[in-house]
Every structure is written in C-alpha cells, then in structure tokens.
Write an enzyme that holds these catalytic residues in place. Sequence first.
Site, PDB file in Angstrom:
ATOM      1  N   LYS A  13     -25.218 -25.839  -4.549  1.00 40.24           N
ATOM      2  CA  LYS A  13     -25.630 -27.127  -5.074  1.00 40.24           C
ATOM      3  C   LYS A  13     -25.565 -28.285  -3.907  1.00 40.24           C
ATOM      4  O   LYS A  13     -26.509 -29.071  -4.016  1.00 40.24           O
ATOM      5  CB  LYS A  13     -24.234 -27.606  -5.915  1.00 40.24           C
ATOM      6  N   ARG A  88     -17.827 -32.079 -14.262  1.00 41.53           N
ATOM      7  CA  ARG A  88     -17.355 -30.819 -14.348  1.00 41.53           C
ATOM      8  C   ARG A  88     -16.596 -30.348 -15.369  1.00 41.53           C
ATOM      9  O   ARG A  88     -16.338 -29.037 -15.469  1.00 41.53           O
ATOM     10  CB  ARG A  88     -16.467 -30.557 -12.883  1.00 41.53           C
ATOM     11  N   ARG A 127     -18.668 -19.888   4.821  1.00 41.11           N
ATOM     12  CA  ARG A 127     -19.073 -21.431   4.763  1.00 41.11           C
ATOM     13  C   ARG A 127     -18.233 -22.094   5.685  1.00 41.11           C
ATOM     14  O   ARG A 127     -17.117 -21.829   6.063  1.00 41.11           O
ATOM     15  CB  ARG A 127     -18.578 -22.067   3.368  1.00 41.11           C
ATOM     16  N   ARG A 160     -12.632 -24.717   4.933  1.00 46.20           N
ATOM     17  CA  ARG A 160     -12.219 -25.613   3.875  1.00 46.20           C
ATOM     18  C   ARG A 160     -10.927 -24.880   3.521  1.00 46.20           C
ATOM     19  O   ARG A 160     -11.074 -23.712   3.123  1.00 46.20           O
ATOM     20  CB  ARG A 160     -13.013 -25.784   3.045  1.00 46.20           C
ATOM     21  N   ARG A 171     -10.937 -21.124  -8.372  1.00 46.75           N
ATOM     22  CA  ARG A 171     -11.847 -21.827  -8.376  1.00 46.75           C
ATOM     23  C   ARG A 171     -13.062 -21.343  -9.536  1.00 46.75           C
ATOM     24  O   ARG A 171     -13.609 -21.729 -10.361  1.00 46.75           O
ATOM     25  CB  ARG A 171     -12.568 -22.380  -7.386  1.00 46.75           C
TER      26      ARG A 171
HETATM   27  P1  ADP Z   1     -17.964 -27.018  -4.295  1.00 47.87           P
HETATM   28  O1  ADP Z   1     -19.052 -27.374  -3.477  1.00 47.87           O
HETATM   29  O2  ADP Z   1     -17.428 -25.648  -3.673  1.00 47.87           O
HETATM   30  O3  ADP Z   1     -17.989 -26.496  -5.558  1.00 47.87           O
HETATM   31  P2  ADP Z   1     -16.648 -29.389  -4.433  1.00 47.87           P
HETATM   32  O4  ADP Z   1     -16.585 -29.932  -3.099  1.00 47.87           O
HETATM   33  O5  ADP Z   1     -17.492 -30.016  -5.268  1.00 47.87           O
HETATM   34  O6  ADP Z   1     -16.624 -27.928  -4.355  1.00 47.87           O
HETATM   35  O7  ADP Z   1     -15.198 -29.854  -4.832  1.00 47.87           O
HETATM   36  C1  ADP Z   1     -14.007 -29.427  -4.192  1.00 47.87           C
HETATM   37  C2  ADP Z   1     -12.773 -29.753  -5.331  1.00 47.87           C
HETATM   38  O8  ADP Z   1     -12.691 -31.118  -5.553  1.00 47.87           O
HETATM   39  C3  ADP Z   1     -12.822 -28.930  -6.369  1.00 47.87           C
HETATM   40  O9  ADP Z   1     -12.407 -27.746  -6.466  1.00 47.87           O
HETATM   41  C4  ADP Z   1     -11.787 -29.950  -7.182  1.00 47.87           C
HETATM   42  O10 ADP Z   1     -10.575 -29.540  -7.092  1.00 47.87           O
HETATM   43  C5  ADP Z   1     -12.338 -31.424  -6.690  1.00 47.87           C
HETATM   44  N1  ADP Z   1     -13.186 -31.956  -7.588  1.00 47.87           N
HETATM   45  C6  ADP Z   1     -14.865 -32.416  -6.809  1.00 47.87           C
HETATM   46  N2  ADP Z   1     -15.270 -32.810  -8.002  1.00 47.87           N
HETATM   47  C7  ADP Z   1     -14.502 -33.047  -9.113  1.00 47.87           C
HETATM   48  C8  ADP Z   1     -15.005 -33.315 -10.335  1.00 47.87           C
HETATM   49  N3  ADP Z   1     -15.881 -33.760 -10.882  1.00 47.87           N
HETATM   50  N4  ADP Z   1     -13.788 -32.993 -11.473  1.00 47.87           N
HETATM   51  C9  ADP Z   1     -12.568 -32.469 -10.971  1.00 47.87           C
HETATM   52  N5  ADP Z   1     -12.382 -32.183  -9.756  1.00 47.87           N
HETATM   53  C10 ADP Z   1     -13.296 -32.420  -8.906  1.00 47.87           C
HETATM   54  P1  ADP Z   2     -21.777 -25.808  -3.308  1.00 51.39           P
HETATM   55  O1  ADP Z   2     -21.827 -27.186  -2.933  1.00 51.39           O
HETATM   56  O2  ADP Z   2     -22.367 -25.159  -4.484  1.00 51.39           O
HETATM   57  O3  ADP Z   2     -20.068 -25.282  -3.261  1.00 51.39           O
HETATM   58  P2  ADP Z   2     -22.836 -25.047  -0.705  1.00 51.39           P
HETATM   59  O4  ADP Z   2     -24.075 -25.632  -0.573  1.00 51.39           O
HETATM   60  O5  ADP Z   2     -21.698 -25.702   0.415  1.00 51.39           O
HETATM   61  O6  ADP Z   2     -22.320 -24.612  -2.111  1.00 51.39           O
HETATM   62  O7  ADP Z   2     -23.228 -23.811  -0.220  1.00 51.39           O
HETATM   63  C1  ADP Z   2     -22.160 -22.674   0.226  1.00 51.39           C
HETATM   64  C2  ADP Z   2     -22.280 -21.827   1.245  1.00 51.39           C
HETATM   65  O8  ADP Z   2     -23.532 -20.870   1.182  1.00 51.39           O
HETATM   66  C3  ADP Z   2     -22.712 -22.696   2.661  1.00 51.39           C
HETATM   67  O9  ADP Z   2     -21.928 -21.949   3.575  1.00 51.39           O
HETATM   68  C4  ADP Z   2     -24.180 -22.683   2.527  1.00 51.39           C
HETATM   69  O10 ADP Z   2     -24.554 -22.722   4.042  1.00 51.39           O
HETATM   70  C5  ADP Z   2     -24.479 -21.365   2.108  1.00 51.39           C
HETATM   71  N1  ADP Z   2     -25.783 -21.030   1.151  1.00 51.39           N
HETATM   72  C6  ADP Z   2     -26.425 -22.253   0.457  1.00 51.39           C
HETATM   73  N2  ADP Z   2     -27.254 -21.859  -0.115  1.00 51.39           N
HETATM   74  C7  ADP Z   2     -27.538 -20.681   0.132  1.00 51.39           C
HETATM   75  C8  ADP Z   2     -28.703 -19.610  -0.092  1.00 51.39           C
HETATM   76  N3  ADP Z   2     -29.792 -19.886  -0.737  1.00 51.39           N
HETATM   77  N4  ADP Z   2     -28.587 -18.665   0.700  1.00 51.39           N
HETATM   78  C9  ADP Z   2     -27.245 -18.237   1.367  1.00 51.39           C
HETATM   79  N5  ADP Z   2     -26.499 -19.022   1.765  1.00 51.39           N
HETATM   80  C10 ADP Z   2     -26.550 -20.117   1.034  1.00 51.39           C
END
Ligand code: ADP
Ligand code: ADP
Length: 214
Positions: A13, A88, A127, A160, A171
């Site tokens: 995302k 979320r 990541r 992270r 998660r």
């Molecule tokens: P990822 O990119 O791996 O999906 P995020 O960076 O979006 O993770 O979020 C990291 C953490 O921050 C989540 O696991 C949660 O604890 C918190 N968080 C982020 N956005 C929200 C939300 N909209 N509601 C509740 N918790 C959130």
């Molecule tokens: P989210 O915001 O949904 O948690 P990220 O954008 O941080 O996800 O992506 C999670 C991990 O996967 C990162 O290390 C990113 O560089 C990698 N990644 C993202 N898109 C792709 C893809 N299409 N193929 C392989 N790896 C990817």
Amino acid sequence: MKIIMLGAPGAGKGTQAKMLAAKYEIPHISTGDIFRANIKNGTELGAKAKEYMDKGLLVPDELVVDLIMDRFKADDCKKGYILDGFPRTIPQAEALDKALTAVGESIDYAINVEVPDENIVNRMSGRRACVGCGATYHIKYSPTKVEGKCDTCGADLIIRDDDKPETVLNRLNIYHEQTQPLIDYYSAKGVMKEVDGTVDMNDVFDAIVAILGE
Ligand code: ADP
Ligand code: ADP
Ligand code: ZN
C-alpha cells in the site's frame, strides 16, 4: 480525487501510495507514518500509539480518527488525498463517511492490493525502513544502492519493531478480523477495485493507473 488503499500489512500500500501521490499530485497520508513520526519525536500521542503498535495491535479508533480529522484541515488536502492505513476498522470508515458527508464529499475509489498471507511474511522480513526520511526498501525486491543506507538521504536502514515474524502473524490476524470487512463495506458503496499485488511493483502501479485514469 480521494482514494483509500486497502490490503494486508506488507501488501505494498505504502509503495503504491507514494508513486500515486507523485503522479496525481495529491498528498499520501499514512497513519502508520504519522504515528512513527510521533514516536520518534517523543510526543504523548507517540507514547500511547507505541504500546499498541509494538504488539501488532491496532491503535484505538478515537486516537486515529482525531488525528486524521486534524490532518484533513491542512491546505494540501483540498485537491484530495491517498489514504494509506486508514480506515482500518468499520467504525473508522463510518467516522470518515460522516465527516465527508457533512461537507458534501465522498471517497472516489478504494483500491485493494491483494497479496495472499503466504507471501506476506516473506515481504515483511525483507522490508527495511530509513530512520532519516521513512523511505521503504526491500532487501530483494527494492534494494538500496549501498547496503544498509538510504538512497535518498544516506541515513541507516532498520527493521521496523513490528516487522518481526511473531508480530507480523498477529497483524495478519487482526487484518482479517478488523480490516478485511472494509472490502464489503466499500463494495456496497460501489467504489471497490481490486489489483493483483503479487506482481512487480511497477505492474501493480500500471494496473491502478488503469483504474484511476491518466
Ligand atoms: P503496514 O504499512 O505494515 O500496514 P502501518 O505503517 O500502516 O503498517 O501501521 C503500523 C501500525 O500502526 C499498525 O500495526 C497499527 O498498530 C498502527 N496503525 C496505523 N494506522 C492505524 C489505524 N488506522 N488504526 C489503528 N491503528 C493504526
Ligand atoms: P504496506 O504499506 O502495505 O505495509 P509496503 O509498501 O511497505 O507495504 O511494502 C512491504 C514490503 O514489500 C516493502 O519492503 C516493499 O519494498 C516491498 N514491496 C512492495 N510492493 C512489492 C511488490 N509488488 N513486489 C515485491 N515487493 C514489494
Ligand atoms: Zn532516507
């Protein structure tokens, strides 16, 4: 244009949202990034959020909703935005709807980046995040030019705290319980679109642009 990015943690995302923000010149709003910035700056909100984030739990709805409503007041949101990591939960989506309806607006698209659970743990273990600017890399799929150093700002890369495999599984469970129901929620509103998130990140991007338009 107002867009919501949906998908499991690690689906890509953030990666897509950054590319879309550059193309369409609208802000990328990541609640996770906002919480991490607050943790880094030692704010009260950061301290509260960290308790939940480290365990792989969601931060309580009230905290997130207040934060996002405040962010929407900024001038750069006038043309729209890309929401990454918000909403979320159903209550968060309802709060967003209520706020938008009050000003006669609505969400244009919710994009679900589909990646099966089997691929997620692998994605997350590779990541890496920049401590300086928050840029995201992957050791295999999006490596930096110099190992362990950010291409943009040169700062160190870290894993992270919440990307450890035990926390990732937590998660994922929470995603299925609390966030996946949003797919039905936005389908019912007629704004839901799905893309295959397992292909190369540039191909995922092209698929999303095909939906949103040039
Ligand atoms: P990822 O990119 O791996 O999906 P995020 O960076 O979006 O993770 O979020 C990291 C953490 O921050 C989540 O696991 C949660 O604890 C918190 N968080 C982020 N956005 C929200 C939300 N909209 N509601 C509740 N918790 C959130
Ligand atoms: P989210 O915001 O949904 O948690 P990220 O954008 O941080 O996800 O992506 C999670 C991990 O996967 C990162 O290390 C990113 O560089 C990698 N990644 C993202 N898109 C792709 C893809 N299409 N193929 C392989 N790896 C990817
Ligand atoms: Zn950096």
